[in-house]
Design a protein around this motif. Structure first.
Motif, PDB file in Angstrom:
ATOM      1  N   LEU A  44       0.835  -1.209   0.000  1.00  0.00           N
ATOM      2  CA  LEU A  44       0.000   0.000   0.000  1.00  0.00           C
ATOM      3  C   LEU A  44       0.865   1.253   0.000  1.00  0.00           C
ATOM      4  O   LEU A  44       0.467   2.282  -0.566  1.00  0.00           O
ATOM      5  CB  LEU A  44      -0.936  -0.006   1.214  1.00  0.00           C
ATOM      6  CG  LEU A  44      -2.023  -1.092   1.248  1.00  0.00           C
ATOM      7  CD1 LEU A  44      -3.009  -0.816   2.387  1.00  0.00           C
ATOM      8  CD2 LEU A  44      -2.753  -1.198  -0.085  1.00  0.00           C
ATOM      9  N   SER A  45       2.032   1.174   0.614  1.00  0.00           N
ATOM     10  CA  SER A  45       2.964   2.316   0.585  1.00  0.00           C
ATOM     11  C   SER A  45       3.393   2.606  -0.847  1.00  0.00           C
ATOM     12  O   SER A  45       3.547   3.774  -1.253  1.00  0.00           O
ATOM     13  CB  SER A  45       4.195   2.019   1.456  1.00  0.00           C
ATOM     14  OG  SER A  45       3.836   1.894   2.807  1.00  0.00           O
ATOM     15  N   GLU A  46       3.590   1.544  -1.625  1.00  0.00           N
ATOM     16  CA  GLU A  46       3.955   1.722  -3.028  1.00  0.00           C
ATOM     17  C   GLU A  46       2.783   2.302  -3.814  1.00  0.00           C
ATOM     18  O   GLU A  46       2.966   3.176  -4.676  1.00  0.00           O
ATOM     19  CB  GLU A  46       4.398   0.386  -3.619  1.00  0.00           C
ATOM     20  CG  GLU A  46       4.779   0.426  -5.096  1.00  0.00           C
ATOM     21  CD  GLU A  46       5.936   1.369  -5.381  1.00  0.00           C
ATOM     22  OE1 GLU A  46       6.067   1.770  -6.548  1.00  0.00           O
ATOM     23  OE2 GLU A  46       6.696   1.711  -4.450  1.00  0.00           O
ATOM     24  N   PHE A  47       1.563   1.850  -3.512  1.00  0.00           N
ATOM     25  CA  PHE A  47       0.389   2.413  -4.177  1.00  0.00           C
ATOM     26  C   PHE A  47       0.207   3.886  -3.824  1.00  0.00           C
ATOM     27  O   PHE A  47      -0.287   4.672  -4.641  1.00  0.00           O
ATOM     28  CB  PHE A  47      -0.873   1.638  -3.796  1.00  0.00           C
ATOM     29  CG  PHE A  47      -1.105   0.416  -4.629  1.00  0.00           C
ATOM     30  CD1 PHE A  47      -1.197   0.512  -6.012  1.00  0.00           C
ATOM     31  CD2 PHE A  47      -1.229  -0.840  -4.047  1.00  0.00           C
ATOM     32  CE1 PHE A  47      -1.406  -0.607  -6.803  1.00  0.00           C
ATOM     33  CE2 PHE A  47      -1.434  -1.965  -4.828  1.00  0.00           C
ATOM     34  CZ  PHE A  47      -1.523  -1.851  -6.202  1.00  0.00           C
ATOM     35  N   LYS A  48       0.607   4.257  -2.632  1.00  0.00           N
ATOM     36  CA  LYS A  48       0.519   5.661  -2.215  1.00  0.00           C
ATOM     37  C   LYS A  48       1.358   6.546  -3.129  1.00  0.00           C
ATOM     38  O   LYS A  48       0.986   7.683  -3.437  1.00  0.00           O
ATOM     39  CB  LYS A  48       0.999   5.779  -0.768  1.00  0.00           C
ATOM     40  CG  LYS A  48       0.854   7.163  -0.164  1.00  0.00           C
ATOM     41  CD  LYS A  48       1.308   7.148   1.289  1.00  0.00           C
ATOM     42  CE  LYS A  48       1.288   8.547   1.880  1.00  0.00           C
ATOM     43  NZ  LYS A  48       1.759   8.549   3.298  1.00  0.00           N
ATOM     44  N   GLU A  49       2.493   6.003  -3.594  1.00  0.00           N
ATOM     45  CA  GLU A  49       3.366   6.743  -4.502  1.00  0.00           C
ATOM     46  C   GLU A  49       2.830   6.742  -5.927  1.00  0.00           C
ATOM     47  O   GLU A  49       3.087   7.652  -6.702  1.00  0.00           O
ATOM     48  CB  GLU A  49       4.781   6.136  -4.483  1.00  0.00           C
ATOM     49  CG  GLU A  49       5.451   6.141  -3.128  1.00  0.00           C
ATOM     50  CD  GLU A  49       5.653   7.552  -2.611  1.00  0.00           C
ATOM     51  OE1 GLU A  49       5.996   8.443  -3.429  1.00  0.00           O
ATOM     52  OE2 GLU A  49       5.479   7.774  -1.392  1.00  0.00           O
ATOM     53  N   ARG A  50       2.059   5.713  -6.276  1.00  0.00           N
ATOM     54  CA  ARG A  50       1.594   5.565  -7.655  1.00  0.00           C
ATOM     55  C   ARG A  50       0.154   6.038  -7.856  1.00  0.00           C
ATOM     56  O   ARG A  50      -0.353   5.962  -8.980  1.00  0.00           O
ATOM     57  CB  ARG A  50       1.646   4.086  -8.071  1.00  0.00           C
ATOM     58  CG  ARG A  50       2.993   3.417  -7.972  1.00  0.00           C
ATOM     59  CD  ARG A  50       2.881   1.993  -8.518  1.00  0.00           C
ATOM     60  NE  ARG A  50       4.082   1.211  -8.300  1.00  0.00           N
ATOM     61  CZ  ARG A  50       4.275  -0.020  -8.776  1.00  0.00           C
ATOM     62  NH1 ARG A  50       3.306  -0.592  -9.507  1.00  0.00           N
ATOM     63  NH2 ARG A  50       5.383  -0.688  -8.531  1.00  0.00           N
ATOM     64  N   VAL A  51      -0.500   6.478  -6.805  1.00  0.00           N
ATOM     65  CA  VAL A  51      -1.951   6.661  -6.859  1.00  0.00           C
ATOM     66  C   VAL A  51      -2.389   7.546  -8.032  1.00  0.00           C
ATOM     67  O   VAL A  51      -3.443   7.304  -8.637  1.00  0.00           O
ATOM     68  CB  VAL A  51      -2.466   7.234  -5.511  1.00  0.00           C
ATOM     69  CG1 VAL A  51      -1.968   8.652  -5.284  1.00  0.00           C
ATOM     70  CG2 VAL A  51      -3.973   7.131  -5.427  1.00  0.00           C
ATOM     71  N   GLY A  52      -1.596   8.534  -8.376  1.00  0.00           N
ATOM     72  CA  GLY A  52      -1.973   9.415  -9.475  1.00  0.00           C
ATOM     73  C   GLY A  52      -1.794   8.776 -10.839  1.00  0.00           C
ATOM     74  O   GLY A  52      -2.265   9.319 -11.853  1.00  0.00           O
ATOM     75  N   LEU A  53      -1.123   7.629 -10.882  1.00  0.00           N
ATOM     76  CA  LEU A  53      -0.850   6.951 -12.151  1.00  0.00           C
ATOM     77  C   LEU A  53      -1.711   5.710 -12.359  1.00  0.00           C
ATOM     78  O   LEU A  53      -1.561   5.019 -13.364  1.00  0.00           O
ATOM     79  CB  LEU A  53       0.636   6.542 -12.205  1.00  0.00           C
ATOM     80  CG  LEU A  53       1.653   7.672 -12.021  1.00  0.00           C
ATOM     81  CD1 LEU A  53       3.065   7.107 -11.970  1.00  0.00           C
ATOM     82  CD2 LEU A  53       1.532   8.700 -13.149  1.00  0.00           C
ATOM     83  N   LEU A  54      -2.613   5.448 -11.406  1.00  0.00           N
ATOM     84  CA  LEU A  54      -3.451   4.254 -11.517  1.00  0.00           C
ATOM     85  C   LEU A  54      -4.516   4.421 -12.599  1.00  0.00           C
ATOM     86  O   LEU A  54      -5.132   5.483 -12.719  1.00  0.00           O
ATOM     87  CB  LEU A  54      -4.143   3.961 -10.185  1.00  0.00           C
ATOM     88  CG  LEU A  54      -3.262   3.523  -9.006  1.00  0.00           C
ATOM     89  CD1 LEU A  54      -4.110   3.357  -7.755  1.00  0.00           C
ATOM     90  CD2 LEU A  54      -2.527   2.234  -9.328  1.00  0.00           C
ATOM     91  N   SER A  55      -4.734   3.383 -13.360  1.00  0.00           N
ATOM     92  CA  SER A  55      -5.813   3.405 -14.346  1.00  0.00           C
ATOM     93  C   SER A  55      -7.146   3.275 -13.628  1.00  0.00           C
ATOM     94  O   SER A  55      -7.202   2.969 -12.427  1.00  0.00           O
ATOM     95  CB  SER A  55      -5.651   2.246 -15.332  1.00  0.00           C
ATOM     96  OG  SER A  55      -5.861   1.006 -14.664  1.00  0.00           O
TER      97      SER A  55
END
Length: 302
Positions: free
Chosen positions: A231-242
């Motif tokens: 989830l920490s990694e998703f926190k960094e990617r959240v703006g790039l999620l489809s």
């Protein structure tokens, strides 16, 4: 009287193994028998468990014999205490056993991709207490099947050492979103199975059940730590999620949130990692709310 009869059965089995079994393997069956005896409702003796784990690291043939003996005893017994001790022993093997012992454990015949311990029909109706413990046997077998399934499909040991976990953090950075979501979903599946644990009233009365709950508490924290990293990694990617990734991630987070109330009842001890998990879920929910949860509602008409 039942306890006395159980002790007699164990002694008779020990005698048969000593007199009639193949001397090259009888000591392995004896080790399994001592670890899963009919003795009072207490977890397997630490010394006996250590013996099983140590013997299982000597060769593949030895490991295979131990697992076969353990599974055979589990399937043949009608005693809830013996069944729970067998399952506890399997759980310890999964958590801290040598690789070759774990590897042979994974060879249990599977159904629909899941290891099948075949205990759904287990019944010990000798007393109200053993009948209640039968529910723990059914559930514990399902839980262990879930752990084996999760470990197999995540391609790594969820009980690995801290050093191995640190090395894996770097690999997570290069994982695709779909792989990370799949992993979080599998880990949440383990937590969901924990939440299906039978009535907790037995925990205060039965030392064997308390032993199961102690392992569950440790497993829960292991799942929390593994989920937090992702989830920490998703926190960094959240703006790039489809859009699709956002919807899938929101669904997994919703499943985990649905477990929160039961988890707080089961494990009252506060841990920073657990508090961080719930805070991160709330933060991710807010960040993907417009692109994930809200749009999911519009699409499904909710």
């Amino acid at each position: 009287m039942r306890h006395f009869i159980g002790i007699i059965k164990d002694n008779l089995t020990l005698s048969k193994l000593t007199l009639f079994s193949n001397p090259t393997t009888s000591y392995l069956h004896i080790a399994v028998l001592r670890t899963t005896s009919h003795s009072p409702s207490t977890p397997p003796n630490d010394h006996h468990l250590a013996t099983i784990l140590s013997l299982g690291d000597s060769s593949r043939a030895t490991a295979s014999t131990i697992i076969h003996s353990l599974i055979t005893r589990l399937h043949r017994t009608s005693n809830s205490l013996v069944a729970l001790k067998c399952l506890l022993t399997i759980h310890h093997i999964i958590k801290r056993g040598p690789f070759i012992l774990k590897d042979h454990l994974r060879t249990i015949r599977s159904t629909n991709g899941r290891n099948n311990l075949k205990l759904s029909s287990f019944r010990d109706g000798s007393s109200p207490a053993t009948w209640a413990l039968s529910a723990w046997v059914w559930w514990y077998a399902c839980y262990i099947e879930t752990i084996l399934y999760t470990t197999k499909n995540m391609d790594f040991d969820i009980y690995s050492s801290l050093i191995e976990k640190e090395k894996r953090r770097d690999l997570i950075l290069s994982c695709m979103n779909s792989d990370l979501i799949r992993d979080v979903g599998l880990l949440v599946g383990v937590i969901e199975e924990i939440c299906k644990v039978p009535d907790n009233l037995l925990v205060e009365k039965d030392r064997l059940v308390r032993g199961v709950m102690e392992l569950l508490g440790n497993d829960y924290l292991s799942m929390v730590n593994e989920i937090l990293v992702r989830l920490s990694e998703f926190k960094e990617r959240v703006g790039l999620l489809s859009f699709d990734d956002s919807v899938e991630l929101a669904s997994v987070l919703d499943r985990l949130t649905g477990c929160k109330e039961k988890l707080l009842r089961l494990f009252s001890v506060k841990k920073i990692s657990v508090e961080n998990l719930w805070e991160m879920i709330e933060e991710l929910d807010r960040k993907i709310g417009v692109g994930g949860v809200s749009q999911l509602g519009l699409v499904t008409g909710l």
